[in-house]
Write a protein that holds these residues in place. Structure first.
Motif, PDB file in Angstrom:
ATOM      1  N   LYS A 118      56.274  38.478  32.958  1.00  0.00           N
ATOM      2  CA  LYS A 118      54.968  38.966  32.536  1.00  0.00           C
ATOM      3  C   LYS A 118      54.159  39.396  33.755  1.00  0.00           C
ATOM      4  CE  LYS A 118      54.697  35.673  28.685  1.00  0.00           C
ATOM      5  NZ  LYS A 118      53.947  34.497  28.143  1.00  0.00           N
ATOM      6  N   PRO A 119      53.315  40.413  33.606  1.00  0.00           N
ATOM      7  CA  PRO A 119      52.384  40.714  34.681  1.00  0.00           C
ATOM      8  C   PRO A 119      51.531  39.484  34.997  1.00  0.00           C
ATOM      9  CG  PRO A 119      52.370  42.459  33.033  1.00  0.00           C
ATOM     10  CD  PRO A 119      53.174  41.325  32.464  1.00  0.00           C
ATOM     11  N   ARG A 120      51.234  39.308  36.262  1.00  0.00           N
ATOM     12  CA  ARG A 120      50.378  38.185  36.680  1.00  0.00           C
ATOM     13  C   ARG A 120      49.150  38.740  37.390  1.00  0.00           C
ATOM     14  NH1 ARG A 120      52.777  32.913  39.573  1.00  0.00           N
ATOM     15  NH2 ARG A 120      53.494  32.663  37.418  1.00  0.00           N
ATOM     16  N   LEU A 121      47.997  38.320  36.918  1.00  0.00           N
ATOM     17  CA  LEU A 121      46.725  38.832  37.423  1.00  0.00           C
ATOM     18  C   LEU A 121      46.082  37.807  38.348  1.00  0.00           C
ATOM     19  CD1 LEU A 121      47.417  40.576  34.952  1.00  0.00           C
ATOM     20  CD2 LEU A 121      45.017  40.460  34.255  1.00  0.00           C
ATOM     21  N   HIS A 122      45.682  38.246  39.519  1.00  0.00           N
ATOM     22  CA  HIS A 122      45.033  37.371  40.496  1.00  0.00           C
ATOM     23  C   HIS A 122      43.577  37.813  40.682  1.00  0.00           C
ATOM     24  CE1 HIS A 122      48.823  35.485  42.068  1.00  0.00           C
ATOM     25  NE2 HIS A 122      49.339  36.598  41.586  1.00  0.00           N
ATOM     26  N   TYR A 123      42.679  36.975  40.236  1.00  0.00           N
ATOM     27  CA  TYR A 123      41.243  37.276  40.340  1.00  0.00           C
ATOM     28  C   TYR A 123      40.490  36.008  39.994  1.00  0.00           C
ATOM     29  CZ  TYR A 123      37.312  40.599  40.356  1.00  0.00           C
ATOM     30  OH  TYR A 123      36.171  41.305  40.672  1.00  0.00           O
ATOM     31  N   PHE A 124      39.165  36.056  40.102  1.00  0.00           N
ATOM     32  CA  PHE A 124      38.408  34.888  39.670  1.00  0.00           C
ATOM     33  C   PHE A 124      38.245  34.929  38.142  1.00  0.00           C
ATOM     34  CE2 PHE A 124      34.806  37.701  39.410  1.00  0.00           C
ATOM     35  CZ  PHE A 124      33.831  37.053  38.667  1.00  0.00           C
ATOM     36  N   ASP A 125      37.823  33.820  37.575  1.00  0.00           N
ATOM     37  CA  ASP A 125      37.744  33.687  36.122  1.00  0.00           C
ATOM     38  C   ASP A 125      36.456  34.344  35.608  1.00  0.00           C
ATOM     39  OD1 ASP A 125      38.094  32.986  33.501  1.00  0.00           O
ATOM     40  OD2 ASP A 125      37.684  30.848  33.777  1.00  0.00           O
ATOM     41  N   GLY A 126      36.424  35.666  35.680  1.00  0.00           N
ATOM     42  CA  GLY A 126      35.265  36.425  35.231  1.00  0.00           C
ATOM     43  C   GLY A 126      35.656  37.885  35.075  1.00  0.00           C
ATOM     44  N   ARG A 127      34.731  38.686  34.587  1.00  0.00           N
ATOM     45  CA  ARG A 127      35.025  40.103  34.332  1.00  0.00           C
ATOM     46  C   ARG A 127      35.298  40.873  35.619  1.00  0.00           C
ATOM     47  NH1 ARG A 127      30.874  42.090  29.483  1.00  0.00           N
ATOM     48  NH2 ARG A 127      31.811  40.837  27.817  1.00  0.00           N
ATOM     49  N   GLY A 128      34.254  41.207  36.324  1.00  0.00           N
ATOM     50  CA  GLY A 128      34.390  41.903  37.595  1.00  0.00           C
ATOM     51  C   GLY A 128      35.296  43.117  37.512  1.00  0.00           C
ATOM     52  N   VAL A 171      50.632  43.781  25.628  1.00  0.00           N
ATOM     53  CA  VAL A 171      51.425  43.162  26.693  1.00  0.00           C
ATOM     54  C   VAL A 171      50.865  41.763  27.007  1.00  0.00           C
ATOM     55  CG1 VAL A 171      52.152  43.338  29.102  1.00  0.00           C
ATOM     56  CG2 VAL A 171      51.975  45.404  27.683  1.00  0.00           C
ATOM     57  N   GLU A 172      51.723  40.773  26.951  1.00  0.00           N
ATOM     58  CA  GLU A 172      51.314  39.431  27.354  1.00  0.00           C
ATOM     59  C   GLU A 172      51.298  39.347  28.875  1.00  0.00           C
ATOM     60  OE1 GLU A 172      53.696  36.403  25.614  1.00  0.00           O
ATOM     61  OE2 GLU A 172      53.229  36.973  23.546  1.00  0.00           O
ATOM     62  N   TYR A 173      50.330  38.624  29.399  1.00  0.00           N
ATOM     63  CA  TYR A 173      50.228  38.491  30.847  1.00  0.00           C
ATOM     64  C   TYR A 173      49.729  37.103  31.203  1.00  0.00           C
ATOM     65  CZ  TYR A 173      45.302  39.579  29.822  1.00  0.00           C
ATOM     66  OH  TYR A 173      44.031  39.582  29.314  1.00  0.00           O
ATOM     67  N   GLU A 174      49.889  36.766  32.481  1.00  0.00           N
ATOM     68  CA  GLU A 174      49.420  35.478  32.985  1.00  0.00           C
ATOM     69  C   GLU A 174      48.292  35.717  33.974  1.00  0.00           C
ATOM     70  OE1 GLU A 174      52.906  33.942  34.822  1.00  0.00           O
ATOM     71  OE2 GLU A 174      53.892  33.423  32.920  1.00  0.00           O
ATOM     72  N   GLU A 175      47.427  34.727  34.108  1.00  0.00           N
ATOM     73  CA  GLU A 175      46.344  34.830  35.078  1.00  0.00           C
ATOM     74  C   GLU A 175      46.401  33.670  36.055  1.00  0.00           C
ATOM     75  OE1 GLU A 175      42.680  36.742  34.293  1.00  0.00           O
ATOM     76  OE2 GLU A 175      42.872  36.373  32.132  1.00  0.00           O
ATOM     77  N   GLN A 176      46.341  33.991  37.330  1.00  0.00           N
ATOM     78  CA  GLN A 176      46.250  33.007  38.392  1.00  0.00           C
ATOM     79  C   GLN A 176      44.842  33.117  38.960  1.00  0.00           C
ATOM     80  OE1 GLN A 176      48.940  30.881  39.448  1.00  0.00           O
ATOM     81  NE2 GLN A 176      47.228  29.842  40.432  1.00  0.00           N
ATOM     82  N   PHE A 177      43.972  32.217  38.512  1.00  0.00           N
ATOM     83  CA  PHE A 177      42.573  32.335  38.901  1.00  0.00           C
ATOM     84  C   PHE A 177      42.345  31.889  40.338  1.00  0.00           C
ATOM     85  CE2 PHE A 177      41.920  31.688  34.184  1.00  0.00           C
ATOM     86  CZ  PHE A 177      41.555  33.009  33.949  1.00  0.00           C
ATOM     87  N   ILE A 178      41.564  32.661  41.039  1.00  0.00           N
ATOM     88  CA  ILE A 178      41.129  32.307  42.393  1.00  0.00           C
ATOM     89  C   ILE A 178      39.877  31.451  42.241  1.00  0.00           C
ATOM     90  CG2 ILE A 178      40.254  33.220  44.576  1.00  0.00           C
ATOM     91  CD1 ILE A 178      41.918  35.765  43.959  1.00  0.00           C
ATOM     92  N   LYS A 179      39.998  30.186  42.608  1.00  0.00           N
ATOM     93  CA  LYS A 179      38.915  29.244  42.351  1.00  0.00           C
ATOM     94  C   LYS A 179      38.123  28.867  43.599  1.00  0.00           C
ATOM     95  CE  LYS A 179      41.382  27.208  38.427  1.00  0.00           C
ATOM     96  NZ  LYS A 179      41.974  25.967  37.854  1.00  0.00           N
ATOM     97  N   SER A 180      38.626  29.281  44.755  1.00  0.00           N
ATOM     98  CA  SER A 180      37.945  28.912  45.997  1.00  0.00           C
ATOM     99  C   SER A 180      38.250  29.942  47.080  1.00  0.00           C
ATOM    100  CB  SER A 180      38.422  27.532  46.478  1.00  0.00           C
ATOM    101  OG  SER A 180      39.795  27.589  46.844  1.00  0.00           O
ATOM    102  N   LYS A 181      37.483  29.888  48.140  1.00  0.00           N
ATOM    103  CA  LYS A 181      37.735  30.767  49.284  1.00  0.00           C
ATOM    104  C   LYS A 181      39.119  30.473  49.882  1.00  0.00           C
ATOM    105  CE  LYS A 181      34.197  31.923  51.774  1.00  0.00           C
ATOM    106  NZ  LYS A 181      34.171  33.412  51.634  1.00  0.00           N
TER     107      LYS A 181
END
Length: 221
Positions: free
Chosen positions: A4-14, A28-38
């Motif tokens: 599946k595509p994997r998205l790297h971003y913070f947990d918001g729209r942007g 398309v199903e995808y996964e999200e890898q949230f960026i939670k910190s610097k």
């Protein structure tokens, strides 16, 4: 089976939200890898995952794609959300770029100084109702079809619906003088994959609030 595509971003729209919309529209199903910190962001940089040291980043088809427009163009082409020929693609590009101009104004609104927000909000409404929405109302009237380009569901429809809903978050009656756009919004919203994405509990993100804004600023500044 492809991953599946994997998205790297913070947990918001942007700058990732339109990617979520396009993938959802394509079913398309995808996964999200949230960026939670610097630290999360710095790790991606140190690992060489970010070509230009910035997100959003999407892992897809063995690539680590960055730059929002490049990501959107690839997804639209891969999942047949583009025009059928060069002219349709050019028309779609014009529509999409204008939609993104309006969306950018809304996305940046929370970052404006408090004393400037009212003026910026008025400008958003003015641009929506005198520059952008009248054009799309006329497009729908002139060709009399269900979709913006070539009578086929495309990224232009996905992105126009997204920005209409963004403006409606700020002013619910914004389409009161645009009956064809209002009907269009309902029509596109009821396409099965879009309807699913609009349901509570989906991966669609809400408008950013003060808490999420503070989290994003802490990560990215």
């Amino acid at each position: 089976m492809a991953s599946k595509p994997r998205l790297h971003y913070f947990d918001g729209r942007g700058r990732m939200e339109t990617t979520r919309w396009l993938l959802a529209a394509a079913g398309v199903e995808y996964e999200e890898q949230f960026i939670k910190s610097k630290e999360d962001l710095e790790k991606l940089k140190k690992d060489g995952a970010l070509l230009f040291q910035q997100v959003p980043m999407v892992e897809i088809d063995g690539m680590k794609m960055v730059q929002s427009r490049a990501i959107l163009n690839y997804i639209a082409a891969k999942y047949n959300l583009c025009g059928k020929d060069l002219k349709e693609k050019a028309l779609m590009d014009m529509y999409v770029e204008s939609i993104m101009d309006l969306g950018e104004m809304i996305m940046l609104l929370p970052l404006k100084p408090v004393d400037a927000k009212e003026k910026e909000l008025a400008l958003i409404f003015e641009r929506a109702t005198t520059r952008y929405f009248p054009v799309f109302e006329k497009v729908l009237k002139d060709h009399g079809r269900d979709y913006l380009v070539g009578n086929k569901f495309s990224r232009a429809d996905v992105q126009l619906l997204e920005v209409i809903l963004m403006v409606e978050d700020l002013k619910p009656d914004i389409l009161s003088k645009f009956p064809l756009l209002k009907a269009y919004k309902e029509r596109i919203s009821n396409i099965p994959t879009i309807k699913k994405f609009l349901q509570p509990g989906s991966a669609r993100k809400p408008p950013i609030d003060e808490k999420k804004l503070a989290e994003a600023i802490k990560i990215f500044q």
